[in-house]
Design a protein around this motif. Structure first.
Motif, mmCIF file in Angstrom:
data_model
loop_
_atom_site.group_PDB
_atom_site.id
_atom_site.type_symbol
_atom_site.label_atom_id
_atom_site.label_comp_id
_atom_site.label_asym_id
_atom_site.label_seq_id
_atom_site.Cartn_x
_atom_site.Cartn_y
_atom_site.Cartn_z
ATOM 1 N N LYS A 1 0.845 -1.207 0.000
ATOM 2 C CA LYS A 1 0.000 0.000 0.000
ATOM 3 C C LYS A 1 0.872 1.247 0.000
ATOM 4 C CE LYS A 1 -3.486 -2.100 2.907
ATOM 5 N NZ LYS A 1 -4.117 -2.018 4.225
ATOM 6 N N GLY A 2 2.001 1.177 0.716
ATOM 7 C CA GLY A 2 2.919 2.322 0.777
ATOM 8 C C GLY A 2 3.478 2.682 -0.590
ATOM 9 N N ILE A 3 3.677 1.685 -1.436
ATOM 10 C CA ILE A 3 4.236 1.933 -2.779
ATOM 11 C C ILE A 3 3.137 2.335 -3.766
ATOM 12 C CG2 ILE A 3 5.359 0.839 -4.790
ATOM 13 C CD1 ILE A 3 7.342 1.265 -2.576
ATOM 14 N N TYR A 4 2.018 1.629 -3.776
ATOM 15 C CA TYR A 4 1.012 1.844 -4.827
ATOM 16 C C TYR A 4 -0.113 2.790 -4.416
ATOM 17 C CZ TYR A 4 3.274 -2.120 -7.125
ATOM 18 O OH TYR A 4 4.190 -2.947 -7.729
ATOM 19 N N GLY A 5 -0.287 3.024 -3.124
ATOM 20 C CA GLY A 5 -1.382 3.882 -2.680
ATOM 21 C C GLY A 5 -2.721 3.382 -3.196
ATOM 22 N N HIS A 6 -3.470 4.286 -3.857
ATOM 23 C CA HIS A 6 -4.794 3.902 -4.378
ATOM 24 C C HIS A 6 -4.755 3.592 -5.880
ATOM 25 C CE1 HIS A 6 -6.628 4.756 -0.550
ATOM 26 N NE2 HIS A 6 -5.984 5.919 -0.516
ATOM 27 N N GLN A 7 -3.529 3.504 -6.437
ATOM 28 C CA GLN A 7 -3.392 3.179 -7.870
ATOM 29 C C GLN A 7 -3.938 1.784 -8.159
ATOM 30 O OE1 GLN A 7 1.037 4.524 -7.918
ATOM 31 N NE2 GLN A 7 0.668 3.363 -9.782
ATOM 32 N N PRO A 8 -4.580 1.599 -9.324
ATOM 33 C CA PRO A 8 -5.008 0.239 -9.699
ATOM 34 C C PRO A 8 -3.799 -0.689 -9.833
ATOM 35 C CG PRO A 8 -6.002 1.878 -11.141
ATOM 36 C CD PRO A 8 -4.964 2.598 -10.332
ATOM 37 N N LEU A 9 -3.974 -1.935 -9.416
ATOM 38 C CA LEU A 9 -2.862 -2.883 -9.418
ATOM 39 C C LEU A 9 -3.328 -4.225 -9.994
ATOM 40 C CD1 LEU A 9 0.076 -3.490 -8.429
ATOM 41 C CD2 LEU A 9 -0.919 -4.147 -6.222
ATOM 42 N N ALA B 1 -4.612 -15.481 -1.558
ATOM 43 C CA ALA B 1 -5.959 -15.308 -0.993
ATOM 44 C C ALA B 1 -5.929 -14.398 0.233
ATOM 45 C CB ALA B 1 -6.539 -16.669 -0.624
ATOM 46 N N ASP B 2 -4.932 -14.569 1.090
ATOM 47 C CA ASP B 2 -4.855 -13.750 2.305
ATOM 48 C C ASP B 2 -4.448 -12.318 1.980
ATOM 49 O OD1 ASP B 2 -5.670 -15.782 3.924
ATOM 50 O OD2 ASP B 2 -3.694 -16.239 4.766
ATOM 51 N N LEU B 3 -3.466 -12.174 1.093
ATOM 52 C CA LEU B 3 -2.934 -10.836 0.787
ATOM 53 C C LEU B 3 -3.960 -9.943 0.093
ATOM 54 C CD1 LEU B 3 -0.380 -8.991 0.795
ATOM 55 C CD2 LEU B 3 0.146 -9.941 -1.457
ATOM 56 N N ILE B 4 -4.643 -10.483 -0.916
ATOM 57 C CA ILE B 4 -5.552 -9.610 -1.689
ATOM 58 C C ILE B 4 -6.681 -9.067 -0.822
ATOM 59 C CG2 ILE B 4 -4.989 -10.568 -3.955
ATOM 60 C CD1 ILE B 4 -7.628 -12.126 -3.897
ATOM 61 N N ARG B 5 -7.037 -9.802 0.233
ATOM 62 C CA ARG B 5 -8.109 -9.313 1.110
ATOM 63 C C ARG B 5 -7.640 -8.234 2.072
ATOM 64 N NH1 ARG B 5 -10.447 -14.710 3.352
ATOM 65 N NH2 ARG B 5 -8.290 -15.334 2.990
ATOM 66 N N LYS B 6 -6.325 -7.969 2.076
ATOM 67 C CA LYS B 6 -5.796 -6.878 2.903
ATOM 68 C C LYS B 6 -5.490 -5.639 2.056
ATOM 69 C CE LYS B 6 -3.650 -10.072 6.199
ATOM 70 N NZ LYS B 6 -4.693 -9.999 7.235
ATOM 71 N N ARG C 1 -0.055 -2.017 -17.504
ATOM 72 C CA ARG C 1 -0.581 -2.115 -16.139
ATOM 73 C C ARG C 1 0.569 -2.147 -15.137
ATOM 74 N NH1 ARG C 1 -6.384 -2.205 -15.886
ATOM 75 N NH2 ARG C 1 -7.075 -3.009 -17.890
ATOM 76 N N ASP C 2 0.289 -1.712 -13.909
ATOM 77 C CA ASP C 2 1.229 -1.917 -12.813
ATOM 78 C C ASP C 2 1.016 -3.327 -12.290
ATOM 79 O OD1 ASP C 2 2.532 0.643 -12.686
ATOM 80 O OD2 ASP C 2 0.601 1.446 -12.037
ATOM 81 N N VAL C 3 2.068 -4.125 -12.358
ATOM 82 C CA VAL C 3 1.944 -5.560 -12.059
ATOM 83 C C VAL C 3 2.818 -5.942 -10.866
ATOM 84 C CG1 VAL C 3 2.324 -7.899 -12.977
ATOM 85 C CG2 VAL C 3 1.424 -6.107 -14.474
ATOM 86 N N LEU C 4 2.234 -6.733 -9.982
ATOM 87 C CA LEU C 4 2.973 -7.265 -8.840
ATOM 88 C C LEU C 4 2.895 -8.788 -8.880
ATOM 89 C CD1 LEU C 4 4.468 -6.825 -6.123
ATOM 90 C CD2 LEU C 4 2.222 -6.783 -5.022
ATOM 91 N N GLU D 1 -6.683 -2.581 -0.660
ATOM 92 C CA GLU D 1 -7.925 -1.848 -0.898
ATOM 93 C C GLU D 1 -7.962 -1.109 -2.230
ATOM 94 O OE1 GLU D 1 -7.277 0.162 2.693
ATOM 95 O OE2 GLU D 1 -7.588 -1.742 3.741
ATOM 96 N N MET D 2 -6.826 -1.090 -2.965
ATOM 97 C CA MET D 2 -6.844 -0.397 -4.263
ATOM 98 C C MET D 2 -7.643 -1.229 -5.271
ATOM 99 S SD MET D 2 -3.964 -2.317 -3.796
ATOM 100 C CE MET D 2 -2.452 -1.441 -3.499
ATOM 101 N N PRO D 3 -8.067 -0.607 -6.405
ATOM 102 C CA PRO D 3 -8.718 -1.417 -7.453
ATOM 103 C C PRO D 3 -7.753 -2.518 -7.897
ATOM 104 C CG PRO D 3 -8.884 0.933 -7.934
ATOM 105 C CD PRO D 3 -7.937 0.800 -6.787
ATOM 106 N N LEU D 4 -8.197 -3.760 -7.834
ATOM 107 C CA LEU D 4 -7.279 -4.887 -7.983
ATOM 108 C C LEU D 4 -7.773 -5.891 -9.014
ATOM 109 C CD1 LEU D 4 -4.694 -5.672 -6.317
ATOM 110 C CD2 LEU D 4 -6.160 -7.202 -5.023
#
Ligand code: 5GP
Ligand code: MG
Length: 177
Positions: A22-30, A44-49, A85-88, A51-54
């Motif tokens: 979150k610190g790197i991407y903020g509210h940017q779509p990811l 599964a655990d990470l994506i539920r934590k 896209r910004d990809v992780l 909040e950006m458009p994902l």
């Protein structure tokens, strides 16, 4: 089997990982791409934590037979477009680093706007590539681990904790290689 990280420790590690992301991407779509099958629980655990458009996709890789490395295979038929896209990339464990290196090369060829990687675990003293994941939740000793998505011959992925597999466990495995 010896527990290396219990449920509470894993939960805290994933929370920290999510905060760093979150610190790197903020509210940017990811766009998050999970490297299957080992990253299934982390994903599964990470994506539920987050909040950006994902958007969430997966690639399938395989390199281990039991505890021995075999040839790496990548099923690259990614079902979603990552161009611009910004990809992780998400993986369970960074060991020699060959898997992540090859998946990164593959992803780069698809023209993402940016590309970073996050792993739950990084094994010490094993790396064979000049590459460091951007986010690492835990550094662990050089032992074969199972649980929280990681398998031994496709067994143990459902353990809610991370454990070191001991010789006695290999002998009693329900699913011999
Ligand atoms: P690398 O290509 O970095 O050597 O290995 C990465 C892949 O090998 C991981 O995504 C994981 O699937 C598998 N792997 C590496 N070390 C371990 C381990 O200790 N336990 C399990 N279960 N899989 C591992
Ligand atoms: Mg893997």
């Amino acid at each position: 089997m010896k527990i290396l990280l219990n449920q509470q420790q894993l939960e805290a590690g994933v929370e920290n990982l999510a905060d760093e992301i979150k610190g790197i991407y903020g509210h940017q779509p990811l766009t998050i791409i999970g490297i299957m099958t080992g990253s299934v629980v982390l994903l599964a655990d990470l994506i539920r934590k987050l909040e950006m458009p994902l958007r969430v996709g997966v690639v399938q890789t395989s390199s281990y037979r039991g505890t021995e490395r075999g040839p790496l295979t990548i099923n690259s038929e990614l079902m979603l477009d990552i161009t611009d896209r910004d990809v992780l990339l998400i993986d369970d464990i960074f060991d020699t680093g060959h898997t992540l290196k090859e998946v990164i090369q593959l992803m780069k060829s698809l023209g993402p706007a940016s590309l970073r990687s996050a792993v739950l675990l990084k094994k010490s003293g094993r790396q064979e590539v000049h590459l460091v994941p951007d986010f690492v939740a835990f550094d662990i000793p050089d032992e074969f681990v199972v649980g929280y998505g990681l398998d031994f011959n496709d067994e143990y992925r459902n353990l809610p904790y991370l454990a070191c597999l001991e010789t006695a466990d290999l002998e009693t495995s329900q699913y011999p290689a």
